[in-house]
Design a protein around this motif. Structure first.
Motif, PDB file in Angstrom:
ATOM      1  N   HIS A 122       1.070  -1.191  -0.004  1.00 58.99           N
ATOM      2  CA  HIS A 122      -0.071  -0.186   0.121  1.00 58.99           C
ATOM      3  C   HIS A 122       0.784   1.370  -0.025  1.00 58.99           C
ATOM      4  O   HIS A 122       0.661   2.199  -0.694  1.00 58.99           O
ATOM      5  N   TRP A 123       1.735   1.173   0.856  1.00 58.36           N
ATOM      6  CA  TRP A 123       2.761   2.315   0.885  1.00 58.36           C
ATOM      7  C   TRP A 123       3.428   2.746  -0.581  1.00 58.36           C
ATOM      8  O   TRP A 123       3.681   3.744  -1.115  1.00 58.36           O
ATOM      9  N   ASP A 124       3.705   1.651  -1.216  1.00 63.46           N
ATOM     10  CA  ASP A 124       4.606   1.779  -2.582  1.00 63.46           C
ATOM     11  C   ASP A 124       3.402   2.233  -3.780  1.00 63.46           C
ATOM     12  O   ASP A 124       3.858   2.877  -4.374  1.00 63.46           O
ATOM     13  N   VAL A 125       2.307   1.856  -3.324  1.00 63.97           N
ATOM     14  CA  VAL A 125       1.218   2.462  -4.357  1.00 63.97           C
ATOM     15  C   VAL A 125       1.089   3.809  -4.305  1.00 63.97           C
ATOM     16  O   VAL A 125       0.940   4.610  -5.298  1.00 63.97           O
ATOM     17  N   LEU A 126       1.011   4.361  -2.882  1.00 62.11           N
ATOM     18  CA  LEU A 126       0.728   5.616  -2.694  1.00 62.11           C
ATOM     19  C   LEU A 126       2.011   6.590  -2.974  1.00 62.11           C
ATOM     20  O   LEU A 126       1.782   7.606  -3.561  1.00 62.11           O
ATOM     21  N   ALA A 127       3.236   6.004  -2.733  1.00 56.45           N
ATOM     22  CA  ALA A 127       4.493   6.720  -3.004  1.00 56.45           C
ATOM     23  C   ALA A 127       4.534   6.897  -4.448  1.00 56.45           C
ATOM     24  O   ALA A 127       5.017   7.992  -4.898  1.00 56.45           O
ATOM     25  N   ALA A 128       4.180   5.946  -5.128  1.00 53.87           N
ATOM     26  CA  ALA A 128       4.379   5.785  -6.581  1.00 53.87           C
ATOM     27  C   ALA A 128       3.156   6.965  -7.380  1.00 53.87           C
ATOM     28  O   ALA A 128       3.547   7.518  -8.314  1.00 53.87           O
TER      29      ALA A 128
END
Length: 205
Positions: free
Chosen positions: A155-161
């Motif tokens: 989830h973190w990587d989705v939002l960071a992307a």
């Protein structure tokens, strides 16, 4: 690990608050940068979970909304709602509860989430995260199993992307129950950041 449910809305908190107060039976709302806000509903109230609220909120505000539910560090579900109708569903581990679970994600289409970008999109990171292929070694299973160790890292990587900053992503992983249970920590972390109380919820601090 922590279970949480939040809704990301591409509307500033001040503009969204009247609708959120009307639709959400109990919960909190926080800003997510200048153009977004987050809703942290009390998921233990009937009809007040993120997937139940996403349609009415999006329809009232006239914008797409992104509902996220992360279960016990294992499974991330994301739903995009447009005009009050679910337009896309992502599930990082749809067969989690089956006898022989298949780890292949469902709905790993990066274009479905572009409306929730707040800046330049890291397409490689977004595509990899949705495919459950961590880029960072620290997110990979130490035993060599495929996929993320924890769904909240996905989830973190989705939002960071999608160019959301670290503080916003941390708030996107706050559950109403944890906010209620740690009021002093919540107050310290929020600082001067606004907190809107929704429905029957009590102010936590």
């Amino acid at each position: 690990m922590t279970t949480y449910g939040t809704i990301l809305i591409p509307v500033p908190l001040g503009e969204a608050a009247p609708v959120l107060r009307e639709v959400c039976t109990a919960g909190y709302a926080t800003p997510a940068g200048p153009r977004f806000c987050l809703v942290h509903p009390d998921r233990f109230v009937d009809g007040n979970g993120v997937f139940a609220l996403a349609g009415p909120i999006g329809a009232e505000l006239g914008v797409p909304v992104l509902a996220a539910f992360q279960y016990d560090g294992d499974r991330l579900e994301l739903e995009v709602w447009r005009d009050g109708v679910r337009a896309h569903r992502y599930d990082s581990w749809p067969d989690r509860d089956e006898k022989n679970p298949n780890r292949a994600p469902l709905g790993a289409d990066p274009t479905a989430f572009l409306d929730f970008a707040t800046g330049p999109v890291d397409n490689h990171r977004l595509t990899s995260a949705l495919a459950d292929i961590p880029i960072d070694a620290e997110d990979m299973d130490v035993d060599g199993e495929p996929g993320y160790v924890w769904a909240q890292a996905l989830h973190w990587d989705v939002l960071a992307a999608l160019s959301h900053g670290n503080q916003v992503i941390r708030r996107a992983q706050w559950d109403y129950q944890h906010m209620r249970g740690a009021p002093q920590t919540l107050a310290e972390v929020l600082g001067s950041t606004e907190l809107v109380v929704l429905g029957t919820a009590d102010r936590p601090y």
